[in-house]
Write an enzyme that holds these catalytic residues in place. Structure first.
Site, PDB file in Angstrom:
ATOM      1  N   GLY A 215       0.815  -1.209   0.000  1.00  0.00           N
ATOM      2  CA  GLY A 215       0.000   0.000   0.000  1.00  0.00           C
ATOM      3  C   GLY A 215       0.843   1.251   0.000  1.00  0.00           C
ATOM      4  O   GLY A 215       1.904   1.326  -0.625  1.00  0.00           O
ATOM      5  N   SER A 216       0.388   2.249   0.739  1.00  0.00           N
ATOM      6  CA  SER A 216       1.011   3.567   0.673  1.00  0.00           C
ATOM      7  C   SER A 216       2.404   3.631   1.269  1.00  0.00           C
ATOM      8  O   SER A 216       3.135   4.601   1.028  1.00  0.00           O
ATOM      9  CB  SER A 216       0.111   4.601   1.348  1.00  0.00           C
ATOM     10  N   THR A 217       2.811   2.619   2.051  1.00  0.00           N
ATOM     11  CA  THR A 217       4.195   2.636   2.537  1.00  0.00           C
ATOM     12  C   THR A 217       5.180   2.546   1.383  1.00  0.00           C
ATOM     13  O   THR A 217       6.315   3.022   1.483  1.00  0.00           O
ATOM     14  CB  THR A 217       4.454   1.488   3.532  1.00  0.00           C
TER      15      THR A 217
END
Length: 485
Positions: A215-217
């Protein structure tokens, strides 16, 4: 009469020579084959006729051996088995060995030639030394903080010392007690069957053997690629990203959960986690550039060992531009282990230099003499030092005034990045909560730790499971323990 005696003597001599030849054949030419024969129990009996060496955490052994009085005499025991199972693995008389128990089996079992007093001593004498020890890099207080923070939920934590690559915590939950598998008999086979049948997969080491959509990591990786490729030269300048952003070659629009993402700067896109900006930048960098960049962080490496093997974190090398856009925000086929994402945070914290992660600091003889020291070594320069400096500040902003405020620690500089990873058909599965971070004590010249946390909570509603809400507090507790030294 003498003639018959001579014939009998010659025949006896021939039989003696035949016996000697056969003995030589068995003892010299077929020895290895007979040693490896599954019907030969001598090796198995020999293997368990002395205590196994220990695995140590913070100078204290978390393993032991007990004399059962059976033919296979010494059986493995574990202290705080579920807490350290993702580190030790198991050593079973029935099912073999895993993790450190497997990777350092020669030392622990006493069969490694390095334990012998002289070269080739074991081969000549066919003897075995007392089992040696494996000293881990794990810090007990950090391991406990991660384990207690997960609270039995499905998930994992990996924590790394950025300047050395030492793994300070490696936790996977739900866990299991390796001691249940140590011996033989129905109790062991019953435990094996129950553990493997469990839907929670307690024997799966989620920290190094399970991959998740990050995801956004993953946006930290994309940001590093964009800065290194000079697709972005000023992190605070507006980008030419429209909102909504239409995936290239399609009519599909990519949404943002954050507001204010239209033409947002890279710094703002990281702070509030804009999908559109980061997807657009990934396409601008291009497939070749992204593949090169992710490789420097460890993605697509099938040979990473700590010393146990680590599952490959994936970033596709052949994609269309719309798939590249999704991959650049940690979706599509992009997957990562928690250890991999701890390595991402570690590279940022360490000025762009990524150190090779390792779990065993050294191995020793039974008496404590060092046999081998792992040592610290560079894995890759993941990004330019200037890029790392800029990303450090962006991650600090996330914690100070963005989506990661739950990770803030008084008296320390903390950088982080939240993530809520979609998965399943049409993203129908419960999202995974991610948080990656690093912490540096006030006045210290180097960062103390980099952490990655993933929580997969099947009982949570989507609004309740987020990187900032579910994973960041766990990371904070682990970082606090690291900062106490």
């Amino acid at each position: 009469m003498i003639r018959y005696i001579r014939r009998a003597a010659a025949f006896c001599l021939l039989l003696l020579v035949a016996l000697l030849v056969n003995a030589a054949r068995i003892q010299v030419f077929e020895a290895d084959e007979l040693d490896d024969n599954s019907a030969n129990r001598r090796n198995t009996i020999d293997r368990y006729d002395q205590p196994r060496g220990d695995i140590l955490v913070g100078g204290r052994s978390v393993t032991g051996s007990k004399d059962t009085g059976e033919q296979l005499a010494y059986e493995r025991t574990y202290r705080n088995g579920p807490l350290y199972a993702p580190v030790t693995g198991y050593a079973s008389q029935t099912y073999g060995t895993t993790l450190i128990e497997h990777a350092e089996d020669g030392i622990l079992s006493g069969t490694d030639p390095m334990l012998a007093p002289l070269p080739f001593w074991n081969e000549i004498t066919r003897d075995r030394q007392p089992g040696g020890d494996a000293v881990t890099t794990i810090k007990d207080s950090m391991q406990r903080a991660a384990y207690e923070g997960l609270g039995g939920r499905r998930g994992a934590v990996a924590a790394v010392e950025p300047t050395t690559g030492k793994i300070l915590a490696l936790v996977s939950t739900p866990s299991y007690d390796p001691g249940l598998l140590s011996g033989t008999g129905s109790s062991v086979t019953d435990a094996w069957r129950e553990l493997n049948a469990s839907t929670s997969q307690p024997m799966l080491n989620r920290a190094i053997r399970q991959t998740y959509p990050p995801g956004s990591t993953f946006k930290i990786v994309t940001a590093a690629a964009a800065l290194d490729a000079e697709v972005v030269t000023d992190p605070d300048a507006e980008t030419d990203t429209p909102s909504p952003y239409v995936l290239p070659g399609t009519s599909t629009t990519l949404p943002n959960e954050a507001s204010g993402c239209e033409q947002a700067s890279l710094a703002e896109a990281i702070r509030v986690s804009c999908n559109t900006v980061m997807a657009h930048l990934g396409v601008e960098v291009g497939l070749d550039g992204m593949v090169e960049a992710v490789g420097k962080f460890g993605f697509n490496d099938t040979g990473l060992k700590i010393p146990s093997g680590v599952a490959k974190s994936n970033f596709d090398t052949e994609m269309s531009d719309d798939q590249l856009a999704l991959s650049s925000i940690g979706q599509f086929d992009t997957t990562a282990t928690p250890l991999q994402m701890a390595m991402v945070a570690s590279a940022v914290a360490n000025g762009g230099e990524l150190m090779y992660p390792h779990l065993v600091d050294r191995t020793t003889t039974h008496s404590g003499s060092t046999v081998h020291t792992t040592g610290s070594r560079s894995y890759h320069r993941a990004m330019n030092p200037m890029t790392a400096m800029r990303l450090r500040q962006m991650m600090i902003d996330v914690v100070q005034d963005g989506t990661g405020t739950n990770a803030a620690i008084d008296g320390a500089t903390v950088g982080g990045k939240t993530g809520t990873a979609q998965h399943g058909v049409d993203n129908s599965g419960t999202p995974y909560a991610w948080f990656i971070s690093w912490a540096q004590a006030e006045g210290s010249a180097r960062p103390a730790v980099a952490v990655a946390v993933v929580v997969e909570d099947a009982a949570a509603d989507r609004a309740d499971i987020s990187g900032g809400g579910s994973a960041a507090p766990i990371a904070r507790s682990v970082m606090e323990e690291a900062l106490k030294d």
